[in-house]
Design a protein around this motif. Structure first.
Motif, PDB file in Angstrom:
ATOM      1  N   ALA A  45      47.898  57.864  28.631  1.00  0.00           N
ATOM      2  CA  ALA A  45      46.841  57.072  29.266  1.00  0.00           C
ATOM      3  C   ALA A  45      46.884  55.628  28.790  1.00  0.00           C
ATOM      4  CB  ALA A  45      45.477  57.691  28.959  1.00  0.00           C
ATOM      5  N   ASP A  46      47.103  55.426  27.501  1.00  0.00           N
ATOM      6  CA  ASP A  46      47.133  54.080  26.946  1.00  0.00           C
ATOM      7  C   ASP A  46      48.288  53.281  27.533  1.00  0.00           C
ATOM      8  OD1 ASP A  46      45.882  52.320  24.820  1.00  0.00           O
ATOM      9  OD2 ASP A  46      47.985  52.255  24.178  1.00  0.00           O
ATOM     10  N   ALA A  47      49.432  53.928  27.729  1.00  0.00           N
ATOM     11  CA  ALA A  47      50.587  53.238  28.303  1.00  0.00           C
ATOM     12  C   ALA A  47      50.319  52.815  29.740  1.00  0.00           C
ATOM     13  CB  ALA A  47      51.820  54.150  28.240  1.00  0.00           C
ATOM     14  N   VAL A  48      49.657  53.664  30.510  1.00  0.00           N
ATOM     15  CA  VAL A  48      49.320  53.319  31.890  1.00  0.00           C
ATOM     16  C   VAL A  48      48.380  52.120  31.914  1.00  0.00           C
ATOM     17  CG1 VAL A  48      48.180  54.106  33.995  1.00  0.00           C
ATOM     18  CG2 VAL A  48      49.697  55.663  32.746  1.00  0.00           C
ATOM     19  N   HIS A  49      47.369  52.127  31.045  1.00  0.00           N
ATOM     20  CA  HIS A  49      46.443  50.999  30.972  1.00  0.00           C
ATOM     21  C   HIS A  49      47.177  49.715  30.569  1.00  0.00           C
ATOM     22  CE1 HIS A  49      42.364  52.547  31.663  1.00  0.00           C
ATOM     23  NE2 HIS A  49      42.805  53.692  31.180  1.00  0.00           N
ATOM     24  N   HIS A  61      50.914  44.080  34.567  1.00  0.00           N
ATOM     25  CA  HIS A  61      51.538  43.969  35.892  1.00  0.00           C
ATOM     26  C   HIS A  61      50.650  44.417  37.049  1.00  0.00           C
ATOM     27  CE1 HIS A  61      55.446  42.663  34.573  1.00  0.00           C
ATOM     28  NE2 HIS A  61      55.599  43.692  33.763  1.00  0.00           N
ATOM     29  N   GLY A  62      49.378  44.664  36.814  1.00  0.00           N
ATOM     30  CA  GLY A  62      48.525  45.174  37.877  1.00  0.00           C
ATOM     31  C   GLY A  62      47.745  44.132  38.639  1.00  0.00           C
ATOM     32  N   ARG A  98      51.939  48.694  42.677  1.00  0.00           N
ATOM     33  CA  ARG A  98      50.659  48.239  42.102  1.00  0.00           C
ATOM     34  C   ARG A  98      49.524  49.153  42.530  1.00  0.00           C
ATOM     35  NH1 ARG A  98      50.057  41.985  43.455  1.00  0.00           N
ATOM     36  NH2 ARG A  98      50.223  42.962  45.476  1.00  0.00           N
ATOM     37  N   ALA A  99      49.520  49.574  43.793  1.00  0.00           N
ATOM     38  CA  ALA A  99      48.484  50.495  44.270  1.00  0.00           C
ATOM     39  C   ALA A  99      48.580  51.835  43.531  1.00  0.00           C
ATOM     40  CB  ALA A  99      48.616  50.705  45.779  1.00  0.00           C
ATOM     41  N   ASN A 100      49.788  52.297  43.327  1.00  0.00           N
ATOM     42  CA  ASN A 100      49.995  53.537  42.585  1.00  0.00           C
ATOM     43  C   ASN A 100      49.535  53.384  41.140  1.00  0.00           C
ATOM     44  OD1 ASN A 100      51.147  56.236  42.140  1.00  0.00           O
ATOM     45  ND2 ASN A 100      52.776  55.191  41.033  1.00  0.00           N
ATOM     46  N   LEU A 101      49.836  52.239  40.547  1.00  0.00           N
ATOM     47  CA  LEU A 101      49.426  51.966  39.174  1.00  0.00           C
ATOM     48  C   LEU A 101      47.903  51.942  39.064  1.00  0.00           C
ATOM     49  CD1 LEU A 101      50.136  51.172  36.261  1.00  0.00           C
ATOM     50  CD2 LEU A 101      50.377  48.807  37.048  1.00  0.00           C
ATOM     51  N   ALA A 102      47.231  51.339  40.038  1.00  0.00           N
ATOM     52  CA  ALA A 102      45.771  51.287  40.022  1.00  0.00           C
ATOM     53  C   ALA A 102      45.176  52.690  40.112  1.00  0.00           C
ATOM     54  CB  ALA A 102      45.266  50.422  41.178  1.00  0.00           C
ATOM     55  N   ARG A 103      45.729  53.518  40.983  1.00  0.00           N
ATOM     56  CA  ARG A 103      45.231  54.899  41.114  1.00  0.00           C
ATOM     57  C   ARG A 103      45.417  55.670  39.812  1.00  0.00           C
ATOM     58  NH1 ARG A 103      47.570  54.446  46.341  1.00  0.00           N
ATOM     59  NH2 ARG A 103      49.518  55.331  45.548  1.00  0.00           N
ATOM     60  N   GLN A 115      51.335  37.961  27.409  1.00  0.00           N
ATOM     61  CA  GLN A 115      52.412  38.423  28.276  1.00  0.00           C
ATOM     62  C   GLN A 115      52.179  38.000  29.716  1.00  0.00           C
ATOM     63  OE1 GLN A 115      53.564  42.574  27.757  1.00  0.00           O
ATOM     64  NE2 GLN A 115      55.106  41.731  26.393  1.00  0.00           N
ATOM     65  N   ARG A 116      50.932  38.123  30.182  1.00  0.00           N
ATOM     66  CA  ARG A 116      50.645  37.676  31.545  1.00  0.00           C
ATOM     67  C   ARG A 116      50.973  36.201  31.705  1.00  0.00           C
ATOM     68  NH1 ARG A 116      45.987  40.982  30.696  1.00  0.00           N
ATOM     69  NH2 ARG A 116      44.685  39.143  30.300  1.00  0.00           N
ATOM     70  N   HIS A 117      50.637  35.413  30.700  1.00  0.00           N
ATOM     71  CA  HIS A 117      50.938  33.979  30.743  1.00  0.00           C
ATOM     72  C   HIS A 117      52.449  33.746  30.766  1.00  0.00           C
ATOM     73  CE1 HIS A 117      50.588  29.708  30.061  1.00  0.00           C
ATOM     74  NE2 HIS A 117      51.307  29.805  28.961  1.00  0.00           N
ATOM     75  N   ALA A 118      53.172  34.509  29.966  1.00  0.00           N
ATOM     76  CA  ALA A 118      54.628  34.353  29.933  1.00  0.00           C
ATOM     77  C   ALA A 118      55.242  34.667  31.292  1.00  0.00           C
ATOM     78  CB  ALA A 118      55.225  35.260  28.857  1.00  0.00           C
ATOM     79  N   PHE A 119      54.775  35.742  31.933  1.00  0.00           N
ATOM     80  CA  PHE A 119      55.305  36.086  33.252  1.00  0.00           C
ATOM     81  C   PHE A 119      54.911  35.047  34.298  1.00  0.00           C
ATOM     82  CE2 PHE A 119      55.811  40.488  31.563  1.00  0.00           C
ATOM     83  CZ  PHE A 119      57.165  40.612  31.850  1.00  0.00           C
ATOM     84  N   ASP A 120      53.718  34.481  34.160  1.00  0.00           N
ATOM     85  CA  ASP A 120      53.325  33.402  35.074  1.00  0.00           C
ATOM     86  C   ASP A 120      54.271  32.207  34.932  1.00  0.00           C
ATOM     87  OD1 ASP A 120      51.223  34.756  36.191  1.00  0.00           O
ATOM     88  OD2 ASP A 120      49.696  33.875  34.878  1.00  0.00           O
TER      89      ASP A 120
END
Length: 219
Positions: free
Chosen positions: A46-50, A56-57, A90-95, A119-124
């Protein structure tokens, strides 16, 4: 986890992407192997999915940005395919994020949140780079690594009694076959740089997921 100056491995562009995927991709990371085993602890899965959702969500993603910055003389049709396919991912990840339940309580959550934000900033930065080829290389590496992450997401789907959604992203082998030494050297270097940075970010993400699991084990 900010973008650092990393020396790209030498050799042909095709060889660089394939070699980077083998040496730096997250498929061989210990936590990925652990999370795809039948006996994996539910809270770790669960933690990995979050964690994947945290990074990336979002609505804006690397493929969409790379699609706005195509590389001349490169077959960019895969980008349109990947952009649409990652919308499904992304939709699958959200579900799955909803299905696995709340984020497991873990020591150092504030530090983890800061790492996800970095990480989000780095990808941006990679996605919006004006350096021709950088965002495309980053998108290539994301496709390659996502197939490894998908194994974790599929394990989560099975654990929660859900249905595994077929992955329609281009295969990792397809991505590496796109490489061509006919591209200008600066573009090849930029593509390899974007890929290497993405692999590095994902290794950092895997390290963080692994550290969080270890911290919970000690409670």
């Amino acid at each position: 986890m900010v973008i650092a100056s990393i020396q790209v491995k030498t050799g042909g562009y095709a060889g660089s992407i394939a070699a980077l995927a083998t040496s730096d991709g997250c498929a061989g990371h210990a936590i990925v192997r652990r999370l795809t085993q039948a006996a994996v602890v539910g809270r770790d899965l669960a933690d990995a999915v979050h964690a994947l959702c945290a990074v990336h969500g979002r609505l804006t993603n690397l493929f969409e940005e790379a699609n706005r910055r195509p590389v001349p003389d490169l077959d960019n049709r895969w980008l349109a395919e990947a952009t649409e396919a990652f919308g499904v991912e992304r939709a699958n990840l959200a579900r799955l994020t909803a299905a696995v339940g709340p984020l497991p309580s873990t020591p150092g959550q504030a530090e983890s949140d800061a790492a996800f934000a970095a990480q989000r900033h780095a990808f941006d930065m990679l996605a919006r780079s004006d350096r021709s080829g950088c965002s495309v290389g980053a998108a290539m590496a994301l496709v390659i690594d996502w197939h490894a992450f998908r194994a974790v997401l599929d394990a989560a789907a099975l654990r929660t009694g859900g249905t595994i959604v077929p992955c329609v992203l281009p295969s990792a082998s397809t991505i590496t076959m796109l490489a061509t030494d006919a591209l200008p050297a600066p573009v090849r270097r930029a593509i390899a740089f974007g890929a290497q940075q993405t692999f590095a970010q994902h290794r950092g993400l895997c390290d963080l997921i692994e550290a969080r699991a270890s911290a919970r084990d000690k409670l």
